[in-house]
Write a protein that holds these residues in place. Structure first.
Motif, PDB file in Angstrom:
ATOM      1  N   SER A  71       0.817  -1.211   0.000  1.00  0.00           N
ATOM      2  CA  SER A  71       0.000   0.000   0.000  1.00  0.00           C
ATOM      3  C   SER A  71       0.851   1.262   0.000  1.00  0.00           C
ATOM      4  O   SER A  71       0.360   2.347  -0.279  1.00  0.00           O
ATOM      5  CB  SER A  71      -0.920   0.011   1.226  1.00  0.00           C
ATOM      6  N   ASN A  72       2.142   1.146   0.355  1.00  0.00           N
ATOM      7  CA  ASN A  72       3.042   2.304   0.459  1.00  0.00           C
ATOM      8  C   ASN A  72       2.567   3.323   1.493  1.00  0.00           C
ATOM      9  O   ASN A  72       2.884   4.498   1.402  1.00  0.00           O
ATOM     10  CB  ASN A  72       3.216   2.997  -0.906  1.00  0.00           C
ATOM     11  N   ASP A  73       1.797   2.874   2.451  1.00  0.00           N
ATOM     12  CA  ASP A  73       1.303   3.742   3.519  1.00  0.00           C
ATOM     13  C   ASP A  73       1.453   2.974   4.823  1.00  0.00           C
ATOM     14  O   ASP A  73       0.702   2.044   5.103  1.00  0.00           O
ATOM     15  CB  ASP A  73      -0.162   4.100   3.274  1.00  0.00           C
ATOM     16  N   LEU A  74       2.439   3.348   5.633  1.00  0.00           N
ATOM     17  CA  LEU A  74       2.758   2.596   6.842  1.00  0.00           C
ATOM     18  C   LEU A  74       1.579   2.504   7.797  1.00  0.00           C
ATOM     19  O   LEU A  74       1.451   1.528   8.548  1.00  0.00           O
ATOM     20  CB  LEU A  74       3.963   3.241   7.543  1.00  0.00           C
ATOM     21  N   GLU A  75       0.681   3.494   7.774  1.00  0.00           N
ATOM     22  CA  GLU A  75      -0.466   3.453   8.675  1.00  0.00           C
ATOM     23  C   GLU A  75      -1.370   2.250   8.385  1.00  0.00           C
ATOM     24  O   GLU A  75      -2.145   1.836   9.239  1.00  0.00           O
ATOM     25  CB  GLU A  75      -1.272   4.750   8.592  1.00  0.00           C
ATOM     26  N   TYR A  77      -0.144  -0.814   7.521  1.00  0.00           N
ATOM     27  CA  TYR A  77       0.481  -2.098   7.840  1.00  0.00           C
ATOM     28  C   TYR A  77       1.455  -2.013   9.020  1.00  0.00           C
ATOM     29  O   TYR A  77       2.327  -2.853   9.175  1.00  0.00           O
ATOM     30  CB  TYR A  77       1.186  -2.687   6.609  1.00  0.00           C
ATOM     31  N   TYR A  78       1.311  -1.010   9.865  1.00  0.00           N
ATOM     32  CA  TYR A  78       2.192  -0.889  11.021  1.00  0.00           C
ATOM     33  C   TYR A  78       1.975  -2.044  12.007  1.00  0.00           C
ATOM     34  O   TYR A  78       0.933  -2.703  12.007  1.00  0.00           O
ATOM     35  CB  TYR A  78       1.970   0.452  11.721  1.00  0.00           C
ATOM     36  N   THR A  79       2.961  -2.227  12.871  1.00  0.00           N
ATOM     37  CA  THR A  79       2.782  -3.137  14.005  1.00  0.00           C
ATOM     38  C   THR A  79       2.535  -2.366  15.292  1.00  0.00           C
ATOM     39  O   THR A  79       1.863  -2.868  16.191  1.00  0.00           O
ATOM     40  CB  THR A  79       4.011  -4.049  14.189  1.00  0.00           C
ATOM     41  N   ASN A  80       3.078  -1.148  15.400  1.00  0.00           N
ATOM     42  CA  ASN A  80       2.873  -0.318  16.592  1.00  0.00           C
ATOM     43  C   ASN A  80       2.553   1.111  16.187  1.00  0.00           C
ATOM     44  O   ASN A  80       3.178   1.657  15.262  1.00  0.00           O
ATOM     45  CB  ASN A  80       4.117  -0.301  17.476  1.00  0.00           C
ATOM     46  N   LEU A  81       1.584   1.695  16.870  1.00  0.00           N
ATOM     47  CA  LEU A  81       1.205   3.089  16.635  1.00  0.00           C
ATOM     48  C   LEU A  81       1.090   3.804  17.964  1.00  0.00           C
ATOM     49  O   LEU A  81       0.503   3.283  18.916  1.00  0.00           O
ATOM     50  CB  LEU A  81      -0.120   3.170  15.870  1.00  0.00           C
ATOM     51  N   TYR A  82       1.644   5.014  18.021  1.00  0.00           N
ATOM     52  CA  TYR A  82       1.533   5.880  19.196  1.00  0.00           C
ATOM     53  C   TYR A  82       1.045   7.237  18.689  1.00  0.00           C
ATOM     54  O   TYR A  82       1.718   7.879  17.869  1.00  0.00           O
ATOM     55  CB  TYR A  82       2.885   6.030  19.900  1.00  0.00           C
ATOM     56  N   ARG A  83      -0.101   7.658  19.150  1.00  0.00           N
ATOM     57  CA  ARG A  83      -0.694   8.901  18.644  1.00  0.00           C
ATOM     58  C   ARG A  83      -1.193   9.740  19.814  1.00  0.00           C
ATOM     59  O   ARG A  83      -1.890   9.247  20.695  1.00  0.00           O
ATOM     60  CB  ARG A  83      -1.850   8.578  17.694  1.00  0.00           C
ATOM     61  N   LEU A  84      -0.833  11.019  19.820  1.00  0.00           N
ATOM     62  CA  LEU A  84      -1.297  11.944  20.849  1.00  0.00           C
ATOM     63  C   LEU A  84      -1.744  13.225  20.176  1.00  0.00           C
ATOM     64  O   LEU A  84      -1.007  13.816  19.376  1.00  0.00           O
ATOM     65  CB  LEU A  84      -0.190  12.239  21.859  1.00  0.00           C
ATOM     66  N   SER A  85      -2.942  13.630  20.502  1.00  0.00           N
ATOM     67  CA  SER A  85      -3.525  14.824  19.906  1.00  0.00           C
ATOM     68  C   SER A  85      -3.942  15.799  20.993  1.00  0.00           C
ATOM     69  O   SER A  85      -4.533  15.405  22.000  1.00  0.00           O
ATOM     70  CB  SER A  85      -4.755  14.439  19.059  1.00  0.00           C
ATOM     71  N   GLY A  86      -3.620  17.071  20.804  1.00  0.00           N
ATOM     72  CA  GLY A  86      -4.014  18.103  21.762  1.00  0.00           C
ATOM     73  C   GLY A  86      -4.801  19.211  21.093  1.00  0.00           C
ATOM     74  O   GLY A  86      -4.441  19.680  20.006  1.00  0.00           O
ATOM     75  N   PHE A  87      -5.904  19.600  21.714  1.00  0.00           N
ATOM     76  CA  PHE A  87      -6.732  20.690  21.212  1.00  0.00           C
ATOM     77  C   PHE A  87      -6.613  21.899  22.136  1.00  0.00           C
ATOM     78  O   PHE A  87      -6.638  21.751  23.369  1.00  0.00           O
ATOM     79  CB  PHE A  87      -8.210  20.279  21.141  1.00  0.00           C
ATOM     80  N   PHE A  88      -6.476  23.063  21.548  1.00  0.00           N
ATOM     81  CA  PHE A  88      -6.535  24.308  22.307  1.00  0.00           C
ATOM     82  C   PHE A  88      -7.603  25.186  21.684  1.00  0.00           C
ATOM     83  O   PHE A  88      -7.570  25.475  20.485  1.00  0.00           O
ATOM     84  CB  PHE A  88      -5.201  25.051  22.300  1.00  0.00           C
ATOM     85  N   GLY A  89      -8.591  25.563  22.491  1.00  0.00           N
ATOM     86  CA  GLY A  89      -9.663  26.416  22.013  1.00  0.00           C
ATOM     87  C   GLY A  89      -9.727  27.713  22.793  1.00  0.00           C
ATOM     88  O   GLY A  89      -9.396  27.750  23.987  1.00  0.00           O
ATOM     89  N   TYR A  90     -10.134  28.775  22.105  1.00  0.00           N
ATOM     90  CA  TYR A  90     -10.211  30.084  22.762  1.00  0.00           C
ATOM     91  C   TYR A  90     -11.408  30.854  22.217  1.00  0.00           C
ATOM     92  O   TYR A  90     -11.606  30.934  20.993  1.00  0.00           O
ATOM     93  CB  TYR A  90      -8.931  30.888  22.519  1.00  0.00           C
ATOM     94  N   LYS A  91     -12.201  31.400  23.141  1.00  0.00           N
ATOM     95  CA  LYS A  91     -13.363  32.205  22.761  1.00  0.00           C
ATOM     96  C   LYS A  91     -12.933  33.657  22.601  1.00  0.00           C
ATOM     97  O   LYS A  91     -12.780  34.384  23.586  1.00  0.00           O
ATOM     98  CB  LYS A  91     -14.461  32.068  23.814  1.00  0.00           C
ATOM     99  N   ILE A  92     -12.724  34.054  21.362  1.00  0.00           N
ATOM    100  CA  ILE A  92     -12.326  35.429  21.081  1.00  0.00           C
ATOM    101  C   ILE A  92     -13.430  36.383  21.495  1.00  0.00           C
ATOM    102  O   ILE A  92     -13.192  37.457  22.041  1.00  0.00           O
ATOM    103  CB  ILE A  92     -11.982  35.579  19.591  1.00  0.00           C
ATOM    104  N   SER A  93     -14.643  35.975  21.233  1.00  0.00           N
ATOM    105  CA  SER A  93     -15.831  36.695  21.688  1.00  0.00           C
ATOM    106  C   SER A  93     -16.934  35.665  21.847  1.00  0.00           C
ATOM    107  O   SER A  93     -16.724  34.465  21.638  1.00  0.00           O
ATOM    108  CB  SER A  93     -16.231  37.781  20.688  1.00  0.00           C
ATOM    109  N   LYS A  94     -18.100  36.114  22.184  1.00  0.00           N
ATOM    110  CA  LYS A  94     -19.231  35.208  22.350  1.00  0.00           C
ATOM    111  C   LYS A  94     -19.539  34.477  21.056  1.00  0.00           C
ATOM    112  O   LYS A  94     -19.993  33.319  21.076  1.00  0.00           O
ATOM    113  CB  LYS A  94     -20.455  35.997  22.827  1.00  0.00           C
ATOM    114  N   ASN A  95     -19.283  35.131  19.928  1.00  0.00           N
ATOM    115  CA  ASN A  95     -19.676  34.574  18.633  1.00  0.00           C
ATOM    116  C   ASN A  95     -18.517  34.121  17.760  1.00  0.00           C
ATOM    117  O   ASN A  95     -18.743  33.582  16.680  1.00  0.00           O
ATOM    118  CB  ASN A  95     -20.509  35.600  17.852  1.00  0.00           C
ATOM    119  N   ILE A  96     -17.290  34.328  18.202  1.00  0.00           N
ATOM    120  CA  ILE A  96     -16.127  33.929  17.411  1.00  0.00           C
ATOM    121  C   ILE A  96     -15.247  33.014  18.258  1.00  0.00           C
ATOM    122  O   ILE A  96     -14.755  33.427  19.315  1.00  0.00           O
ATOM    123  CB  ILE A  96     -15.315  35.140  16.915  1.00  0.00           C
TER     124      ILE A  96
END
Length: 431
Positions: A71-75, A77-96
């Motif tokens: 497939s030429n895509d390691l995702e 046919y991998y044997t091990n995967l380590y994934r960490l995702s972080g979200f940062f959200g900010y309310k610029i105003s009530k509507n944005i």
């Protein structure tokens, strides 16, 4: 019979909204429009900012000599995967509202091959009212089921369904702008434009998957996407979605007389799903169909200098799956009740314990139809039947331990590759 599941799912999704009595019912109460649970934190936060995310650790066991690397895509046919995702959200105003994600992943196949990747999302939501809102930036597209539910606590299997990795290339992120809201109380809509895929990176066995941009480079073309989600049937969610646009980002190919010829290689994908949840039972039916133009020109564009052969892409593809799960834990232990409706503290929360068993059948074909002039060439074709059986244990709603076994069968034998059954283990969590 080969498209039975796709046609059945499409029929259910298209007709149920019009023959069912509407009832106000939201399945995804802790998910904001088109986003996963962790990604939605800022939209439900009492503070002006939020920090959230998810992680997963997966291991895949293959029998000796059973890893298919074509497939030429390691995702894939991998044997091990380590994934960490972080979200940062900010309310610029009530509507944005500003929301962002940084995802870091590391994959390896034994000691032979490894890969690390950093993926970024960043977008602004302009919230006007329940009927009309906008989102602009680098964001997930509203298509299929998994692309809006890609956090590991939201799906049963260790890896995402193969249909939504090979036909719909989840996670699918593009730079664009989108309008969303409610047409009527139970009918949600999304309609957007985005930058599009890049056909020079397409590979035979993964169709359009490797053409995902994953960057903020301003595109040379515009694609269109849309989704409708209907929640008016009790305990049920129904959806149809689609994507259409060119995949040639200004690329050209050489003609016989030596001139350069441009092309569009338009791709169209339509998808639908039906999801039903009642008490400890869950059922999901999902189907998708895709068409890709100018596959002969993509073959010329992707020619390898060593052997002079390009990638043979399917003009038509399809995929579908049906999955059902049931929480069997109450058969073995009495359900613990929370005190005064408050959530328990600690890692293990007895009131949230779950032990669902699940089974999923998938049918997909990356080469349902091929250009006549390309049939003579070698290709990697995934004409797959996959049966997945497994179990989850959730000590609380934000942590899951997973195990599943896949019976895999590739009906295409032209490549001489035998598909192996695999055993998968995973841990997923939200924070």
């Amino acid at each position: 019979m080969k498209r039975f599941f796709l046609l059945a799912v499409t029929a259910i999704i298209c007709f149920m909204p019009f023959i069912s009595k509407a009832q106000e019912h939201e399945i995804n109460k802790d998910q904001y429009a088109g986003l996963g649970k962790a990604a939605s934190a800022i939209f439900f936060s009492d503070k002006r900012y939020s920090v959230s995310g998810f992680g997963e650790l997966n291991y895949v066991h293959y029998p000796p000599g059973g890893i298919n690397k074509n497939s030429n895509d390691l995702e894939l046919y991998y044997t091990n995967l380590y994934r960490l995702s972080g979200f940062f959200g900010y309310k610029i105003s009530k509507n944005i509202i500003f929301n962002s994600e940084i995802m870091v992943e590391y994959l390896h196949e034994g000691s032979n091959e490894s890969h690390h990747e950093i993926a970024i999302e960043a977008y602004l939501d302009f919230i006007l009212n329940k009927n009309f809102n906008a989102r602009v930036g680098l964001m997930p597209l509203p298509i299929g089921y998994i692309n809006s539910n890609d956090e590991p606590v939201l799906f049963y299997s260790v890896n995402r369904p193969e249909v939504e990795r090979l036909i719909i290339p989840s996670t699918w992120i593009e730079l664009g702008a989108m309008l969303y809201g409610k047409i009527v109380p139970d009918l949600h809509y999304f309609a957007g434009v985005s930058g599009g895929l890049n056909s020079k990176d397409f590979t035979s066995g993964t169709w359009i998957r490797n053409g995902r941009p994953f960057d903020i480079k301003f595109p040379n073309s515009v694609s269109y996407n849309a989704q409708l989600i209907y929640n008016g049937v009790k305990n049920t969610q129904l959806s149809v979605s689609g994507y259409y646009g060119p995949t040639s980002q200004g690329e050209t190919i050489s003609t016989i007389n030596g001139t350069q010829e441009s092309f569009k290689a338009n791709v169209g994908v339509i998808s639908g799903y039906a999801k039903y949840e009642y008490d400890r039972f869950r059922l999901i039916m999902m189907g998708t169909y895709g068409r890709l133009g100018d596959t002969e020109k993509i073959f010329e564009l992707t020619k390898n200098d060593e052997n002079g052969q390009g990638e043979v892409l399917g003009k038509e593809t399809y995929g579908a799956y049906i999955e059902t799960g049931y929480d069997i834990l109450p058969f073995f232990m009495k359900k613990h009740k929370s005190v005064d409706g408050k959530r328990e503290k600690g890692l293990f929360k007895k009131s949230e314990f779950e032990l669902p068993l699940f089974v999923r059948y998938e049918r997909l074909n990356t080469h349902s139809d091929i250009a006549e002039s390309l049939k003579q060439y070698n290709r990697i074709e995934n004409n797959m039947q996959i049966l997945t059986v497994g179990a989850n244990f959730k000590p609380q709603e934000d942590i899951v331990f997973k195990i599943n076994y896949q019976f895999r069968n590739n009906l295409y034998n032209g490549s001489g590759i035998k598909e192996s059954n695999i055993l998968e283990f995973g841990i997923g969590f939200n924070y």
